[in-house]
Design a protein around this motif. Structure first.
Motif, PDB file in Angstrom:
ATOM      1  N   UNK B  76       0.833  -1.203   0.000  1.00 42.92           N
ATOM      2  CA  UNK B  76       0.000   0.000   0.000  1.00 42.92           C
ATOM      3  C   UNK B  76       0.872   1.260   0.000  1.00 42.92           C
ATOM      4  N   UNK B  77       1.793   1.363   0.948  1.00 40.76           N
ATOM      5  CA  UNK B  77       2.640   2.556   1.042  1.00 40.76           C
ATOM      6  C   UNK B  77       4.045   2.168   1.492  1.00 40.76           C
ATOM      7  N   UNK B  78       5.015   2.986   1.096  1.00 45.05           N
ATOM      8  CA  UNK B  78       6.384   2.814   1.588  1.00 45.05           C
ATOM      9  C   UNK B  78       6.854   4.140   2.173  1.00 45.05           C
ATOM     10  N   UNK B  79       7.458   4.051   3.358  1.00 43.43           N
ATOM     11  CA  UNK B  79       8.020   5.220   4.019  1.00 43.43           C
ATOM     12  C   UNK B  79       9.522   5.008   4.256  1.00 43.43           C
ATOM     13  N   UNK B  80      10.252   6.112   4.292  1.00 44.33           N
ATOM     14  CA  UNK B  80      11.690   6.094   4.570  1.00 44.33           C
ATOM     15  C   UNK B  80      11.941   6.911   5.834  1.00 44.33           C
ATOM     16  N   UNK B  81      12.840   6.423   6.683  1.00 45.56           N
ATOM     17  CA  UNK B  81      13.056   7.160   7.932  1.00 45.56           C
ATOM     18  C   UNK B  81      14.044   8.316   7.752  1.00 45.56           C
ATOM     19  N   UNK B  82      14.203   9.095   8.814  1.00 47.05           N
ATOM     20  CA  UNK B  82      15.001  10.329   8.747  1.00 47.05           C
ATOM     21  C   UNK B  82      16.452  10.058   8.393  1.00 47.05           C
ATOM     22  N   UNK B  83      16.980   8.914   8.809  1.00 44.67           N
ATOM     23  CA  UNK B  83      18.366   8.569   8.495  1.00 44.67           C
ATOM     24  C   UNK B  83      18.512   7.982   7.098  1.00 44.67           C
ATOM     25  N   UNK B  84      17.405   7.588   6.511  1.00 47.90           N
ATOM     26  CA  UNK B  84      17.445   7.004   5.167  1.00 47.90           C
ATOM     27  C   UNK B  84      17.922   5.564   5.141  1.00 47.90           C
ATOM     28  N   UNK B  85      17.928   4.907   6.315  1.00 41.01           N
ATOM     29  CA  UNK B  85      18.431   3.533   6.306  1.00 41.01           C
ATOM     30  C   UNK B  85      17.415   2.480   6.753  1.00 41.01           C
ATOM     31  N   UNK B  86      16.158   2.875   6.897  1.00 44.45           N
ATOM     32  CA  UNK B  86      15.101   1.900   7.195  1.00 44.45           C
ATOM     33  C   UNK B  86      13.849   2.246   6.386  1.00 44.45           C
ATOM     34  N   UNK B  87      13.260   1.223   5.766  1.00 46.74           N
ATOM     35  CA  UNK B  87      12.002   1.367   5.046  1.00 46.74           C
ATOM     36  C   UNK B  87      10.872   0.782   5.882  1.00 46.74           C
ATOM     37  N   UNK B  88       9.708   1.422   5.811  1.00 48.16           N
ATOM     38  CA  UNK B  88       8.511   0.908   6.458  1.00 48.16           C
ATOM     39  C   UNK B  88       7.463   0.671   5.369  1.00 48.16           C
ATOM     40  N   UNK B  89       7.039  -0.574   5.231  1.00 46.05           N
ATOM     41  CA  UNK B  89       6.041  -0.911   4.222  1.00 46.05           C
ATOM     42  C   UNK B  89       4.698  -1.138   4.895  1.00 46.05           C
ATOM     43  N   UNK B  90       3.678  -0.454   4.432  1.00 40.60           N
ATOM     44  CA  UNK B  90       2.319  -0.775   4.869  1.00 40.60           C
ATOM     45  C   UNK B  90       1.758  -1.754   3.854  1.00 40.60           C
ATOM     46  N   UNK B  91       1.346  -2.905   4.346  1.00 38.38           N
ATOM     47  CA  UNK B  91       0.926  -3.984   3.446  1.00 38.38           C
ATOM     48  C   UNK B  91      -0.398  -4.607   3.890  1.00 38.38           C
ATOM     49  N   UNK B  92      -1.014  -5.269   2.933  1.00 34.48           N
ATOM     50  CA  UNK B  92      -2.132  -6.155   3.245  1.00 34.48           C
ATOM     51  C   UNK B  92      -1.552  -7.568   3.244  1.00 34.48           C
ATOM     52  N   UNK B  93      -1.644  -8.237   4.378  1.00 35.69           N
ATOM     53  CA  UNK B  93      -1.063  -9.573   4.500  1.00 35.69           C
ATOM     54  C   UNK B  93      -2.076 -10.622   4.059  1.00 35.69           C
ATOM     55  N   UNK B  94      -1.874 -11.141   2.870  1.00 38.23           N
ATOM     56  CA  UNK B  94      -2.785 -12.174   2.367  1.00 38.23           C
ATOM     57  C   UNK B  94      -2.671 -13.430   3.243  1.00 38.23           C
ATOM     58  N   UNK B  95      -3.801 -13.993   3.611  1.00 35.42           N
ATOM     59  CA  UNK B  95      -3.813 -15.184   4.451  1.00 35.42           C
ATOM     60  C   UNK B  95      -3.671 -14.885   5.930  1.00 35.42           C
ATOM     61  N   UNK B  96      -3.353 -13.626   6.260  1.00 39.15           N
ATOM     62  CA  UNK B  96      -3.238 -13.238   7.677  1.00 39.15           C
ATOM     63  C   UNK B  96      -2.058 -13.866   8.397  1.00 39.15           C
ATOM     64  N   UNK B  97      -1.108 -14.415   7.632  1.00 39.65           N
ATOM     65  CA  UNK B  97       0.053 -15.086   8.233  1.00 39.65           C
ATOM     66  C   UNK B  97       1.325 -14.539   7.591  1.00 39.65           C
ATOM     67  N   UNK B  98       2.163 -13.891   8.389  1.00 39.48           N
ATOM     68  CA  UNK B  98       3.429 -13.368   7.861  1.00 39.48           C
ATOM     69  C   UNK B  98       4.608 -14.268   8.215  1.00 39.48           C
ATOM     70  N   UNK B  99       4.495 -14.995   9.325  1.00 38.06           N
ATOM     71  CA  UNK B  99       5.651 -15.727   9.856  1.00 38.06           C
ATOM     72  C   UNK B  99       5.726 -17.148   9.309  1.00 38.06           C
ATOM     73  N   UNK B 100       6.951 -17.611   9.094  1.00 40.75           N
ATOM     74  CA  UNK B 100       7.149 -18.981   8.578  1.00 40.75           C
ATOM     75  C   UNK B 100       6.731 -20.041   9.596  1.00 40.75           C
ATOM     76  N   UNK B 101       6.508 -19.606  10.847  1.00 44.81           N
ATOM     77  CA  UNK B 101       6.032 -20.545  11.871  1.00 44.81           C
ATOM     78  C   UNK B 101       4.510 -20.726  11.811  1.00 44.81           C
ATOM     79  N   UNK B 102       3.862 -19.972  10.926  1.00 41.68           N
ATOM     80  CA  UNK B 102       2.408 -20.072  10.794  1.00 41.68           C
ATOM     81  C   UNK B 102       1.645 -19.088  11.657  1.00 41.68           C
TER      82      UNK B 102
END
Lengths: 135, 135
Positions: B76-102
């Motif tokens: 949905x959106x991507x943000x960059x922090x003040x230092x320019x070394x971290x990205x923040x992604x706003x996403x829709x997580x399909x399946x409601x599961x992001x972790x490989x542990x389920x």
């Protein structure tokens, strides 16, 4: 390690500099506020003092977030990710300003049409936050 | 850089391995889902395909999140922090599961009384998510 209380430090995958990435998230708004680093001492201090205390890589010293600005992050919860190499802190951001630019969050630039747009306002001039402004 | 569209890549402070930290946050629940890495190619693919595509440090290859599990992260959106070394992604997580542990998020361990407690349930057995389970 010589105390039971420090066992949690052993479960963290410290990098070659002895650091771990730490994300601060506002417990109320759920906004991601900033990302910084912790070494063992910083994490122990954070847990003991119940406020976010980081390791400043640029200054190579313990950084008590808010020590100069007053923008302390009161600790509520700490989470560790599945890989053991990132911490997530839920905090109460005193003053509502996490960023040294005077904004609520460090993530104030949004990618739009191929460039980074500043999308959140400065709430307080850094000149008024710091004795020695970090521009 | 030879196109205007790639200018945003120049504003990022890539580390010595040419990588940047990327946080994925669920745009609905605002939960922090995971942290991974991107190189220039991964970020360009992410922007072009409007889904999270990372650089796998362990496999040293482009990692199209959800390619095996189906747990794609729609951008949905991507943000960059003040230092320019971290990205923040706003996403829709399909399946409601992001972790490989389920689990919904990789941050499922909470610090309680000096140790990490697992505080969120497995929603789907990894054996059912992956052909070659990553335990």
């Amino acid at each position: 390690m010589n105390s039971k209380e420090n066992n949690y430090l052993q479960d963290i995958k410290w990098d070659e500099q002895g650091l771990v990435t730490a994300i601060a998230q506002d417990i109320s708004s759920k906004s991601v506020l900033m990302v910084a680093w912790m070494n063992r001492e910083a994490l122990e201090l954070t847990v003991n003092e119940q406020r976010a205390i980081y390791w400043s890589r640029s200054r190579q010293k313990i950084w008590r977030k808010g020590e100069e600005s007053g923008h302390v992050q009161k600790l509520h919860n700490i989470y560790l990710d599945c890989d053991g190499d990132v911490l997530l802190l839920e905090v109460e951001q005193i003053g509502g300003i996490a960023c040294h630019t005077g904004r609520k969050s460090c993530f104030f630039r949004e990618l739009k049409d191929g460039h980074w747009d500043t999308v959140t306002p400065v709430l307080k001039d850094p000149d008024q936050i710091y004795k020695n402004p970090k521009k």
